[in-house]
Design a protein around this motif. Structure first.
Motif, PDB file in Angstrom:
ATOM      1  N   HIS A   1       0.859  -1.187   0.000  1.00 37.32           N
ATOM      2  CA  HIS A   1       0.000   0.000   0.000  1.00 37.32           C
ATOM      3  C   HIS A   1       0.891   1.231   0.000  1.00 37.32           C
ATOM      4  O   HIS A   1       1.720   1.405   0.900  1.00 37.32           O
ATOM      5  CB  HIS A   1      -0.908  -0.003   1.231  1.00 37.32           C
ATOM      6  CG  HIS A   1      -2.103   0.887   1.092  1.00 37.32           C
ATOM      7  ND1 HIS A   1      -3.132   0.625   0.222  1.00 37.32           N
ATOM      8  CD2 HIS A   1      -2.436   2.047   1.727  1.00 37.32           C
ATOM      9  CE1 HIS A   1      -4.050   1.573   0.321  1.00 37.32           C
ATOM     10  NE2 HIS A   1      -3.653   2.447   1.229  1.00 37.32           N
ATOM     11  N   ASP A   2       0.721   2.088  -1.010  1.00 35.81           N
ATOM     12  CA  ASP A   2       1.620   3.233  -1.155  1.00 35.81           C
ATOM     13  C   ASP A   2       0.947   4.571  -0.901  1.00 35.81           C
ATOM     14  O   ASP A   2       1.523   5.626  -1.178  1.00 35.81           O
ATOM     15  CB  ASP A   2       2.248   3.228  -2.553  1.00 35.81           C
ATOM     16  CG  ASP A   2       1.215   3.367  -3.670  1.00 35.81           C
ATOM     17  OD1 ASP A   2       0.002   3.400  -3.358  1.00 35.81           O
ATOM     18  OD2 ASP A   2       1.614   3.449  -4.849  1.00 35.81           O
ATOM     19  N   LYS A   3      -0.269   4.539  -0.364  1.00 37.39           N
ATOM     20  CA  LYS A   3      -0.958   5.796  -0.084  1.00 37.39           C
ATOM     21  C   LYS A   3      -0.347   6.454   1.153  1.00 37.39           C
ATOM     22  O   LYS A   3      -0.361   5.889   2.249  1.00 37.39           O
ATOM     23  CB  LYS A   3      -2.448   5.550   0.162  1.00 37.39           C
ATOM     24  CG  LYS A   3      -3.157   4.786  -0.949  1.00 37.39           C
ATOM     25  CD  LYS A   3      -3.312   5.603  -2.211  1.00 37.39           C
ATOM     26  CE  LYS A   3      -4.137   4.852  -3.246  1.00 37.39           C
ATOM     27  NZ  LYS A   3      -4.266   5.602  -4.509  1.00 37.39           N
ATOM     28  N   VAL A   4       0.182   7.631   0.985  1.00 41.26           N
ATOM     29  CA  VAL A   4       0.858   8.324   2.078  1.00 41.26           C
ATOM     30  C   VAL A   4      -0.124   8.600   3.222  1.00 41.26           C
ATOM     31  O   VAL A   4      -1.239   9.092   3.016  1.00 41.26           O
ATOM     32  CB  VAL A   4       1.470   9.658   1.582  1.00 41.26           C
ATOM     33  CG1 VAL A   4       2.110  10.414   2.754  1.00 41.26           C
ATOM     34  CG2 VAL A   4       2.501   9.389   0.496  1.00 41.26           C
ATOM     35  N   GLY A   5       0.312   8.247   4.435  1.00 42.56           N
ATOM     36  CA  GLY A   5      -0.507   8.511   5.609  1.00 42.56           C
ATOM     37  C   GLY A   5      -1.570   7.471   5.878  1.00 42.56           C
ATOM     38  O   GLY A   5      -2.336   7.604   6.843  1.00 42.56           O
TER      39      GLY A   5
END
Length: 332
Positions: free
Chosen positions: A148-152
């Motif tokens: 998962h690369d979604k920041v935050g």
């Protein structure tokens, strides 16, 4: 090595043919060099915020856990300085069952993954930004890897918060949908296949619903099956320990042996009702057996030492449908 204090030990061998609350508690490992930093358990995000401010990664992971509908009753936090494996070993006998990192570091992820694998109990859950980070963990059956690369966003924490504290055996870890605070990744079928090939899981849209793409650990074991095995092991240990403690005396004869055997039967019946143990299609009953050796079948030295080693059980794991193919005929 941390060792739980108990008079009962359950060993499970897996034969491979050709608590709502209890085994869902998470542990967050965080680098902390403060001298007074120690293992703590928090029953709310507000309580945790007194030690870990809202701008810390530990707080963010805990928040992702507590936001979920099936959130556990508590979140544990353990600090480490340089040796993360030793820090985890020191708290291994605590009540947590899933460990995550406050901040992903490849070397730390491998260290805790390998330690969990040695114990063959509990789980490490590792979030990586790309599937390349999953490669070093691929052979471990007790490690769950999420890409998962979604920041935050903290898919590792949210997935545990949503699923781990459901009644063990009642859910599969695939199809876990609408995780609070998590956005589905926009991936092609080929990209999802590659993530799965590397032993990892993604959070994607299927039929317009955001959901986990698989329910397997890094080496391909189904998470719910292993979680069920853990439940059986820990519940039998707890029930037998309680039987020994609550009784003034469990006699070393047919009465005492039957008492212990009945505890194991009760656990496996509950495991069947919860969806851990399979059904026997011919009888419609739970597919398990429990055998207990009688006193005259045991070694004399074991009897004199008051050690009963004659209980054995076997069960077939229950499964779940993860995909289906339908065949149809059109008449024209």
């Amino acid at each position: 090595m941390a060792v739980a204090i108990s008079d009962v030990y359950v060993n499970i061998d897996i034969e491979r043919p050709a608590a709502k609350v209890g085994l869902g508690r998470p542990l967050i490992l965080v680098k902390n060099t403060a001298q007074d930093a120690k293992y703590q358990e928090y029953t709310s995000l507000e309580a945790l915020a007194k030690d870990y401010a809202s701008d810390t990664k530990t707080y963010a992971k805990a928040k992702a856990i507590f936001l979920q509908q099936n959130a556990p009753d508590l979140v544990a936090v353990a600090p480490f300085n340089t040796d993360i494996a030793t820090a985890l070993e020191d708290v291994f006998s605590k009540s947590w069952h899933f460990v995550i990192l406050a901040e992903y570091v490849a070397a730390d992820a491998l260290a805790i993954s390998n330690l969990i694998e040695e114990h063959k109990f509990k789980f490490a859950v590792i979030q990586v930004p790309t599937f390349a980070g999953a490669a070093q963990l691929k052979t471990n059956s007790r490690t769950i890897v999420v890409v998962h690369d979604k920041v935050g966003e903290h898919l590792d924490a949210a997935w545990i918060g949503d699923t781990a504290s459901a009644t063990v055996g009642s859910v599969t870890w695939k199809f876990r949908k609408n995780l609070v605070g998590i956005t589905a990744s926009e991936l092609t079928s080929a990209q999802v296949d590659e993530i799965h090939a590397q032993g990892a899981v993604a959070y994607i849209l299927k039929a317009g619903v955001p959901q986990t793409s698989e329910g397997k650990t890094a080496n391909g074991e189904f998470i719910d099956s292993l979680h069920g095995d853990d439940w059986v092991k820990s519940t039998i240990e707890t029930r037998l320990q309680k039987a020994l403690t609550d009784s003034d005396k469990v006699s070393f004869d047919t009465r005492g042996i039957a008492q212990l055997q009945s505890e194991v039967v009760a656990v496996l019946d509950e495991a069947f009702n919860n969806g851990i143990v399979d059904i026997d299609d011919e009888t419609g009953q739970a597919n398990y057996t429990v055998t207990a050796l009688q006193r005259n079948e045991l070694k004399e030295e074991e009897i004199l030492a008051r050690k009963y080693n004659g209980l054995k059980f076997r069960y077939k794991r229950s499964n779940a449908i993860h995909s289906a193919t339908v065949y149809g005929t059109i008449v024209v």
